[in-house]
Design a protein around this motif. Structure first.
Motif, PDB file in Angstrom:
ATOM      1  N   CYS A  59     -15.936  18.651  26.452  1.00 13.08           N
ATOM      2  CA  CYS A  59     -16.189  18.536  27.694  1.00 13.08           C
ATOM      3  C   CYS A  59     -16.574  19.979  28.377  1.00 13.08           C
ATOM      4  CB  CYS A  59     -14.865  17.842  28.728  1.00 13.08           C
ATOM      5  SG  CYS A  59     -15.329  17.770  30.249  1.00 13.08           S
ATOM      6  N   ASP A  60     -17.637  19.781  29.244  1.00 14.98           N
ATOM      7  CA  ASP A  60     -18.214  20.889  29.660  1.00 14.98           C
ATOM      8  C   ASP A  60     -17.537  21.354  30.916  1.00 14.98           C
ATOM      9  OD1 ASP A  60     -20.272  20.758  28.112  1.00 14.98           O
ATOM     10  OD2 ASP A  60     -21.547  19.858  29.135  1.00 14.98           O
ATOM     11  N   CYS A  67     -13.952  14.815  31.717  1.00 18.22           N
ATOM     12  CA  CYS A  67     -14.433  14.539  33.173  1.00 18.22           C
ATOM     13  C   CYS A  67     -15.130  13.294  33.195  1.00 18.22           C
ATOM     14  CB  CYS A  67     -15.213  15.589  33.518  1.00 18.22           C
ATOM     15  SG  CYS A  67     -16.953  15.648  32.916  1.00 18.22           S
ATOM     16  N   GLY A  68     -15.641  12.997  32.052  1.00 19.24           N
ATOM     17  CA  GLY A  68     -16.401  11.732  32.137  1.00 19.24           C
ATOM     18  C   GLY A  68     -17.808  11.798  32.680  1.00 19.24           C
ATOM     19  N   ARG A  69     -18.076  12.803  33.464  1.00 15.96           N
ATOM     20  CA  ARG A  69     -19.380  12.996  34.027  1.00 15.96           C
ATOM     21  C   ARG A  69     -20.298  13.843  33.324  1.00 15.96           C
ATOM     22  NH1 ARG A  69     -15.599  13.910  37.602  1.00 15.96           N
ATOM     23  NH2 ARG A  69     -16.317  16.151  37.878  1.00 15.96           N
ATOM     24  N   CYS A  70     -19.993  15.064  32.730  1.00 17.36           N
ATOM     25  CA  CYS A  70     -20.727  15.794  32.114  1.00 17.36           C
ATOM     26  C   CYS A  70     -21.699  15.580  31.112  1.00 17.36           C
ATOM     27  CB  CYS A  70     -20.024  17.128  31.756  1.00 17.36           C
ATOM     28  SG  CYS A  70     -19.234  17.207  30.226  1.00 17.36           S
ATOM     29  N   CYS A  73     -19.837  14.671  28.009  1.00 17.67           N
ATOM     30  CA  CYS A  73     -18.871  13.604  28.189  1.00 17.67           C
ATOM     31  C   CYS A  73     -19.647  12.016  28.113  1.00 17.67           C
ATOM     32  CB  CYS A  73     -18.047  13.271  29.387  1.00 17.67           C
ATOM     33  SG  CYS A  73     -16.446  14.323  29.316  1.00 17.67           S
TER      34      CYS A  73
HETATM   35 ZN   LIG Z   1     -17.014  16.218  30.730  1.00 15.10          ZN
END
Ligand SMILES: [Zn+2]
Length: 337
Positions: A59-60, A67-70, A73
């Motif tokens: 994850c960034d 985070c689920g958004r980067c 992810c």
């Molecule tokens: Zn992420």
């Protein structure tokens, strides 16, 4: 557990929380090893945990939770992250293909495409054959910088020591039985809680067995035991025939589990099942019960290797058991099939 689904599942498995916290701390403190062995009983969600851990490392943005958004992810969720390799047993195979490990090694030797970590999961590592393990050892012996190998396994003692000695361990502990039953009660499959002991405490294993009709198998075997205790006529040869053809491994495991419980009950006097067994009868034949327990384990080994004589394996356990339960004595216990 598919790679794209695993990280979501991990968040739903409450008993993984301590392992997740421990892993997040290792990452935060810059203490991630190159090889991490993840041992634990079947059905605890080790693969889901490994997938979650991989997503976190890649994850960034986030440190404690993916985070689920980067970008990373999103690539992971789509199942095509360039710095992530998920290796498992092909559906029609029993072992991990050595070519998959070679490909993993090749990928690890290249630079990360996104400029961060490279992560590989081998799940379960129990399914590596000696040449696969040997190939994996090459990467474990000289790991490139910023690479992490996650190896799930049921029985670390069965893995080559050379592999185990180059990995740190993060064990997945099973939930307490009450917590596991509470979790299973929230699942759509009814009756999975009563299979928990049988599968060794892994809630996902109990759920899978329930989905495959395990509750009915257990009930059927319970009825046979009831009939034997009541000295009603039971056609065990016919049952052995059916058992040999339909789910023999699960059925033999059921018998093993019943014998284990019967022995425990005879020794401690505690009844755990729905109905207490006539323990005087069992205590008298405790040696014979142990012998039958051994026989069920031997039979399971043979069944796992595709034994052709499954029916006689069942008869070899059930007929002596019937004699014991009838109160007539050990009789044919020493019979070998
Ligand atoms: Zn992420």
């Amino acid at each position: 557990v598919s790679a794209a689904r695993g990280y979501r599942l991990a968040a739903e498995l409450s008993w993984l929380a301590p392992a997740r916290a421990r892993f997040a701390r290792m990452r935060r403190e810059g203490r991630l090893p190159h090889g991490l062995l993840i041992p634990g009983a079947p059905g605890l969600g080790k693969a889901a945990f490994a997938d979650w851990a991989a997503r976190l490392v890649l994850c960034d943005l986030s440190e404690d939770e993916p985070c689920g958004r980067c970008g990373s992810c999103l690539l992971h969720a789509a199942g095509n992250h360039p710095d992530y390799a998920w290796i498992t047993v092909a559906e029609d195979k029993r072992q991990i293909a050595i070519d998959d490990i070679r490909e993993l090694n090749g990928g690890f030797a290249l630079k990360s495409l996104r400029g961060g970590w490279k992560v590989g999961v081998v799940s379960p590592a129990d399914a590596l054959n000696p040449s696969g393990a040997n190939a994996l050892l090459k990467t474990l012996e000289e790991p490139p910088a910023s690479t992490l190998l996650l190896l799930t396994c049921h029985r670390p003692e069965a893995l080559p020591r050379t592999v185990v000695s180059r990995c740190q361990r993060l064990r997945i502990a099973p939930p307490a039985p009450d917590a596991a039953r509470a979790w299973l009660a929230g699942q759509p499959e009814a009756g999975a809680g009563e299979l928990l002991d049988l599968v060794g405490g892994g809630p996902l294993a109990a759920l899978a067995l329930a989905q495959e009709g395990g509750v009915a198998l257990k009930k059927e075997f319970g009825e046979i035991i009831g009939a034997l205790l009541a000295e009603e006529g039971v056609d065990l040869v016919q049952y052995a025939d059916v058992a040999a053809k339909n789910r023999p491994a699960d059925r033999m495991r059921l018998i093993e589990h019943w014998l284990g419980e019967a022995i425990r009950q005879a020794l401690t006097g505690e009844a755990t099942g729905a109905k207490p067994l006539p323990d005087g009868r069992l205590r008298r034949h405790i040696k014979a019960l142990y012998a039958l327990l051994d026989e069920t384990r031997r039979a399971q080994g043979l069944l796992a290797r595709g034994a052709a004589n499954a029916q006689s394996l069942f008869e070899g356990v059930l007929l002596p058991l019937a004699t014991l339960l009838s109160g007539r004595g050990p009789g044919m216990v020493d019979r070998k099939t």
